[in-house]
Design a protein around this motif. Sequence first.
Motif, PDB file in Angstrom:
ATOM      1  N   LEU A   2      39.697  55.894  72.616  1.00  0.00           N
ATOM      2  CA  LEU A   2      38.974  54.972  71.739  1.00  0.00           C
ATOM      3  C   LEU A   2      39.247  53.520  72.121  1.00  0.00           C
ATOM      4  O   LEU A   2      38.338  52.684  72.089  1.00  0.00           O
ATOM      5  CB  LEU A   2      39.354  55.236  70.279  1.00  0.00           C
ATOM      6  CG  LEU A   2      38.907  56.599  69.744  1.00  0.00           C
ATOM      7  CD1 LEU A   2      39.649  56.938  68.458  1.00  0.00           C
ATOM      8  CD2 LEU A   2      37.402  56.632  69.541  1.00  0.00           C
ATOM      9  N   ALA A   3      40.468  53.223  72.472  1.00  0.00           N
ATOM     10  CA  ALA A   3      40.811  51.861  72.898  1.00  0.00           C
ATOM     11  C   ALA A   3      40.067  51.494  74.180  1.00  0.00           C
ATOM     12  O   ALA A   3      39.543  50.376  74.305  1.00  0.00           O
ATOM     13  CB  ALA A   3      42.322  51.735  73.097  1.00  0.00           C
ATOM     14  N   ASP A   4      40.004  52.432  75.102  1.00  0.00           N
ATOM     15  CA  ASP A   4      39.308  52.186  76.364  1.00  0.00           C
ATOM     16  C   ASP A   4      37.811  51.968  76.158  1.00  0.00           C
ATOM     17  O   ASP A   4      37.154  51.365  76.995  1.00  0.00           O
ATOM     18  CB  ASP A   4      39.532  53.341  77.346  1.00  0.00           C
ATOM     19  CG  ASP A   4      40.949  53.377  77.890  1.00  0.00           C
ATOM     20  OD1 ASP A   4      41.695  52.394  77.704  1.00  0.00           O
ATOM     21  OD2 ASP A   4      41.319  54.405  78.504  1.00  0.00           O
ATOM     22  N   ARG A   5      37.296  52.450  75.032  1.00  0.00           N
ATOM     23  CA  ARG A   5      35.880  52.248  74.706  1.00  0.00           C
ATOM     24  C   ARG A   5      35.660  50.971  73.899  1.00  0.00           C
ATOM     25  O   ARG A   5      34.571  50.724  73.421  1.00  0.00           O
ATOM     26  CB  ARG A   5      35.335  53.452  73.948  1.00  0.00           C
ATOM     27  CG  ARG A   5      35.263  54.656  74.836  1.00  0.00           C
ATOM     28  CD  ARG A   5      34.800  55.879  74.085  1.00  0.00           C
ATOM     29  NE  ARG A   5      34.282  56.797  75.063  1.00  0.00           N
ATOM     30  CZ  ARG A   5      33.040  57.231  75.095  1.00  0.00           C
ATOM     31  NH1 ARG A   5      32.199  56.884  74.175  1.00  0.00           N
ATOM     32  NH2 ARG A   5      32.642  58.040  76.044  1.00  0.00           N
ATOM     33  N   GLY A   6      36.739  50.193  73.708  1.00  0.00           N
ATOM     34  CA  GLY A   6      36.580  48.885  73.100  1.00  0.00           C
ATOM     35  C   GLY A   6      37.052  48.726  71.671  1.00  0.00           C
ATOM     36  O   GLY A   6      36.885  47.661  71.088  1.00  0.00           O
ATOM     37  N   SER A   7      37.654  49.752  71.101  1.00  0.00           N
ATOM     38  CA  SER A   7      38.123  49.638  69.720  1.00  0.00           C
ATOM     39  C   SER A   7      39.463  48.903  69.672  1.00  0.00           C
ATOM     40  O   SER A   7      40.492  49.420  70.107  1.00  0.00           O
ATOM     41  CB  SER A   7      38.278  51.020  69.077  1.00  0.00           C
ATOM     42  OG  SER A   7      38.919  50.908  67.818  1.00  0.00           O
ATOM     43  N   SER A   8      39.435  47.690  69.121  1.00  0.00           N
ATOM     44  CA  SER A   8      40.680  46.931  69.003  1.00  0.00           C
ATOM     45  C   SER A   8      41.619  47.568  67.988  1.00  0.00           C
ATOM     46  O   SER A   8      42.850  47.496  68.134  1.00  0.00           O
ATOM     47  CB  SER A   8      40.390  45.478  68.639  1.00  0.00           C
ATOM     48  OG  SER A   8      39.703  45.396  67.404  1.00  0.00           O
ATOM     49  N   THR A   9      41.051  48.216  66.981  1.00  0.00           N
ATOM     50  CA  THR A   9      41.880  48.927  66.003  1.00  0.00           C
ATOM     51  C   THR A   9      42.625  50.068  66.685  1.00  0.00           C
ATOM     52  O   THR A   9      43.806  50.295  66.418  1.00  0.00           O
ATOM     53  CB  THR A   9      41.028  49.461  64.839  1.00  0.00           C
ATOM     54  OG1 THR A   9      40.307  48.381  64.250  1.00  0.00           O
ATOM     55  CG2 THR A   9      41.871  50.139  63.783  1.00  0.00           C
TER      56      THR A   9
END
Length: 89
Positions: free
Chosen positions: A43-50
Amino acid sequence: MTDSDPTALTLLRERADSGDPDAIDELVELAAERGDLAELRRLADRGSSTATDQLIEVATEQGNLDELRRLADAGNTTAADQLLDLTTE
């Protein structure tokens, strides 16, 4: 939703992959509760800063220096700070 329902989790991932912010938030929450670094990383790699924030938090809790180092090497200053804290204690 619980992660014990694989069909619901699959559908949630599909919604998240389609950009549904509620689904992304729910996946981040579930992954953080499970300590699932792989899901948080995805999810982080897809741009989720959370997801990135939760990834750092969970990696710190688990003492996962490799994950913190990976994030720090990619320029994440929070991960670098956590890595420093863990290695100088």
